[in-house]
Enzyme design. Sequence first.
Site, short mmCIF file in Angstrom:
data_model
loop_
_atom_site.label_atom_id
_atom_site.label_comp_id
_atom_site.label_asym_id
_atom_site.label_seq_id
_atom_site.Cartn_x
_atom_site.Cartn_y
_atom_site.Cartn_z
N HIS A 8 62.97 73.12 81.31
CA HIS A 8 64.19 73.94 81.34
C HIS A 8 65.41 73.09 81.01
O HIS A 8 65.41 71.87 81.18
CB HIS A 8 64.36 74.62 82.71
CG HIS A 8 64.49 73.67 83.86
ND1 HIS A 8 65.66 73.00 84.14
CD2 HIS A 8 63.60 73.28 84.79
CE1 HIS A 8 65.49 72.24 85.20
NE2 HIS A 8 64.24 72.39 85.62
N GLU A 94 58.30 74.28 90.35
CA GLU A 94 58.34 72.87 90.75
C GLU A 94 57.90 72.75 92.20
O GLU A 94 57.85 73.73 92.93
CB GLU A 94 59.79 72.34 90.61
CG GLU A 94 60.25 72.29 89.18
CD GLU A 94 61.64 71.70 89.03
OE1 GLU A 94 61.96 70.73 89.72
OE2 GLU A 94 62.39 72.22 88.20
#
Length: 103
Positions: A8, A94
Amino acid sequence: VQILLVRHGQSTWNAQGRWQGQADMPLSSLGVAQSALAAIRLAGGNPTIHGEDLGIRNITAVYSSNMQRAVQTASILAQQAELGPVIEDERLRERSVGTTQVA
């Protein structure tokens, strides 16, 4: 099957030097620009690894964690590739960093 991984763009917490883990922070304005640039490069740059074309035109699906920074990045790439909606999967998140990630 070939998998192309794209991290990202910069999140608001990345910009502050904070470790976010699973804190759901959006992209910063720089992160939006980075994602758009990645999409442009993949669309026109014809990147290769070991002679294999990794261009965005060869992408058939876009998967993302359900974190907004990842979904924003993936949506920009999917739009450039003229693909359908991003497939969100929380298993792609994550790692949690516990109390370090409290907003």
